[in-house]
Design a protein around this motif. Structure first.
Motif, PDB file in Angstrom:
ATOM      1  N   UNK A 142       0.871  -1.182   0.000  1.00 55.33           N
ATOM      2  CA  UNK A 142       0.000   0.000   0.000  1.00 55.33           C
ATOM      3  C   UNK A 142       0.903   1.225   0.000  1.00 55.33           C
ATOM      4  N   UNK A 143       0.311   2.394  -0.277  1.00 56.00           N
ATOM      5  CA  UNK A 143       1.059   3.649  -0.170  1.00 56.00           C
ATOM      6  C   UNK A 143       0.248   4.641   0.649  1.00 56.00           C
ATOM      7  N   UNK A 144       0.977   5.441   1.416  1.00 56.86           N
ATOM      8  CA  UNK A 144       0.342   6.519   2.183  1.00 56.86           C
ATOM      9  C   UNK A 144       0.831   7.849   1.630  1.00 56.86           C
ATOM     10  N   UNK A 145      -0.111   8.681   1.235  1.00 59.71           N
ATOM     11  CA  UNK A 145       0.203  10.016   0.712  1.00 59.71           C
ATOM     12  C   UNK A 145       0.023  11.007   1.863  1.00 59.71           C
ATOM     13  N   UNK A 146       1.134  11.382   2.483  1.00 55.98           N
ATOM     14  CA  UNK A 146       1.076  12.147   3.735  1.00 55.98           C
ATOM     15  C   UNK A 146       0.412  13.510   3.544  1.00 55.98           C
ATOM     16  N   UNK A 147       0.702  14.194   2.433  1.00 56.80           N
ATOM     17  CA  UNK A 147       0.180  15.555   2.250  1.00 56.80           C
ATOM     18  C   UNK A 147      -1.351  15.583   2.259  1.00 56.80           C
ATOM     19  N   UNK A 148      -1.971  14.537   1.773  1.00 58.70           N
ATOM     20  CA  UNK A 148      -3.441  14.505   1.683  1.00 58.70           C
ATOM     21  C   UNK A 148      -4.060  13.443   2.586  1.00 58.70           C
ATOM     22  N   UNK A 149      -3.195  12.728   3.309  1.00 54.31           N
ATOM     23  CA  UNK A 149      -3.647  11.710   4.272  1.00 54.31           C
ATOM     24  C   UNK A 149      -4.508  10.636   3.603  1.00 54.31           C
TER      25      UNK A 149
ATOM     26  N   UNK B  44      -3.623   4.481  -0.194  1.00 58.37           N
ATOM     27  CA  UNK B  44      -3.948   3.684  -1.379  1.00 58.37           C
ATOM     28  C   UNK B  44      -3.733   2.229  -0.972  1.00 58.37           C
ATOM     29  N   UNK B  45      -4.832   1.532  -0.767  1.00 59.90           N
ATOM     30  CA  UNK B  45      -4.761   0.279  -0.008  1.00 59.90           C
ATOM     31  C   UNK B  45      -4.808  -0.990  -0.860  1.00 59.90           C
ATOM     32  N   UNK B  46      -4.705  -0.858  -2.167  1.00 59.55           N
ATOM     33  CA  UNK B  46      -4.756  -2.058  -2.999  1.00 59.55           C
ATOM     34  C   UNK B  46      -6.053  -2.815  -2.761  1.00 59.55           C
ATOM     35  N   UNK B  47      -5.970  -4.141  -2.704  1.00 62.16           N
ATOM     36  CA  UNK B  47      -7.185  -4.931  -2.479  1.00 62.16           C
ATOM     37  C   UNK B  47      -7.687  -4.836  -1.037  1.00 62.16           C
ATOM     38  N   UNK B  48      -6.862  -4.316  -0.133  1.00 63.54           N
ATOM     39  CA  UNK B  48      -7.293  -4.173   1.257  1.00 63.54           C
ATOM     40  C   UNK B  48      -8.480  -3.227   1.360  1.00 63.54           C
ATOM     41  N   UNK B  49      -9.503  -3.615   2.100  1.00 61.93           N
ATOM     42  CA  UNK B  49     -10.708  -2.807   2.374  1.00 61.93           C
ATOM     43  C   UNK B  49     -11.568  -2.610   1.122  1.00 61.93           C
ATOM     44  N   UNK B  50     -11.320  -3.435   0.120  1.00 60.55           N
ATOM     45  CA  UNK B  50     -12.037  -3.313  -1.146  1.00 60.55           C
ATOM     46  C   UNK B  50     -13.425  -3.958  -1.044  1.00 60.55           C
TER      47      UNK B  50
END
Ligand code: FEO
Length: 397
Positions: free
Chosen positions: A151-158, A161-167
């Motif tokens: 996954x990726x976390x975009x700190x500036x916008x909080x 991007x969780x991929x299939x997680x929580x889909x």
């Protein structure tokens, strides 16, 4: 559907597969699904995931509403299952200078998709992708649900991007979970996705969720279905609940059997009584009458599962095979098993079931117990010995 702005210089550029009715051969999808992809623009541009082959032109057109393909610096591959990697080849044909970044474990898979390792970088946990004004922090989340997942976390916008997680598999007009029509039970859809796709990996999920605790998440942007901008942590917390170790603190051995004439049942009940005396909880279940959902729960709750089958025509019976197949739908890692059964003349069923379980990496007692037709007193005393061996097998760790 066109690109949708979801934050400052962050866009959804995915596609909607509204007509899909079965996902991955096994999963009915009555609301279709989406293949979500995202574009993050800083001084450099990152594209997060591609979409299933067949939707490539729509996907590329969505991107080009925001930026020319030649302006993309990075393609972030969250995992390589073809519903998300199916357009990589065409994307690279049109924009050959894109750098592909993925989890270290995904490198070999991406190579197998592209048959090349040009412009391909594998990342470690907590690596950064600096875009200039936007920073993506990598969180490796192996086995959510492939080994290569991140996954990726975009700190500036909080945004996570969780991929299939929580889909969830849902393709409507809405893009956010809070915009769905009232008749859609999103909690149910997210749980259904978890239950079908994620449940065999709950021990990994428990570890991966810890990595998200330090993040201030305002939006979860998964790779299928709605995005969550209100109560973003709601489904992360639900995943925590759904992935608890159900066997922890429970000294349980579940016994399942099928029995046409009651002989295998006699053995099942004798094993239950013996193991109960040895200190185990021993729920006994007739496989032909046990609800599939309950059976899965019992497997997960138990340290060991003892399976009884008669032998018909040189094989275990179909309800037993159907039950054994449930092991691959739950997290059965570390479980132990043994088999037993009454038989008439050949008795192969028990060994076949043991072999199948061993093939699924379950720790199986080497020898099944078998009795001929109606168990004799001598055979019942052998059941007592067998039960003691099961207890030792479980307790030896
Ligand atoms: Fe949505 Fe695991 O692919």
């Amino acid at each position: 559907m066109s690109a949708v702005k979801i934050a400052d210089n962050v866009y959804w550029v995915g596609v909607k597969d509204r007509d899909l009715r079965v996902f991955d051969i096994i999963m009915p999808t009555r609301y279709g699904t989406t293949y979500n992809a995202y574009l993050v623009k800083g001084e450099k541009v990152a594209l997060i995931d591609t979409v299933k082959k067949g939707f490539t032109e729509e996907y590329l057109a969505n991107i080009e509403e925001i930026t020319p393909l030649s302006a993309i610096d990075y393609l972030v591959v969250n995992h390589t299952e073809p519903d998300h990697s199916g357009s990589i080849i065409e994307l690279l044909k049109r924009a050959p200078n894109i750098q592909i970044v993925c989890a270290l474990a995904a490198k070999i898979f991406v190579q197998n998709v592209l048959n090349s390792d040009n412009n391909l970088t594998g990342l470690k946990d907590n690596a950064f992708i600096e875009l200039g004004g936007k920073t993506l922090t990598i969180k490796l989340t192996p086995y959510m649900h492939w080994p290569d997942t991140m996954m990726e976390y975009l700190a500036e916008d909080k945004v996570l991007f969780s991929g299939d997680g929580f889909a969830a598999h849902y393709a409507g007009d809405a893009i956010y979970g809070d915009e769905l029509p009232g008749e859609i039970d999103l909690d149910h859809e997210v749980h259904y996705y978890f239950d079908t796709i994620m449940r065999p990996f709950t021990s990994h999920i428990r570890k991966n969720l810890v990595k998200l605790e330090e993040l201030d998440i305002k939006m979860v942007a998964p790779s299928h279905g709605p995005l969550f901008r209100n109560q973003a942590n709601r489904y992360i917390n639900m995943y925590k609940d759904w992935s608890v170790d159900k066997a922890e603190g429970k000294n349980q051995v579940a016994i399942f059997y099928a029995s046409s004439y009651g002989n295998t049942k006699i053995i099942a009940e004798r094993i239950s009584t013996n193991l109960n005396r040895a200190g185990f909880l021993t729920p006994v279940n007739d496989i032909t009458a046990c609800d599939k959902m309950k059976a899965r729960e019992l497997i997960e709750e138990s340290k060991a599962v003892i399976i009884g089958t008669p032998t018909f025509n040189g094989d275990a019976v179909k309800p037993v095979w159907d039950f054994v197949n449930l092991f691959s739908t739950v997290d059965a890692k570390g479980k132990k098993a043994a088999t037993f059964g009454s038989y008439g003349w050949s008795g192969e069923g028990t060994k076949l079931v043991s072999d199948r379980l061993a093939g699924m990496k379950i720790k199986v007692m080497p020898e099944p117990f078998r009795a001929k037709l109606v168990p004799s007193e001598k055979e019942l005393s052998e059941v007592d010995r067998f039960s003691g061996e099961i207890a030792n097998f479980i307790n030896e760790g």
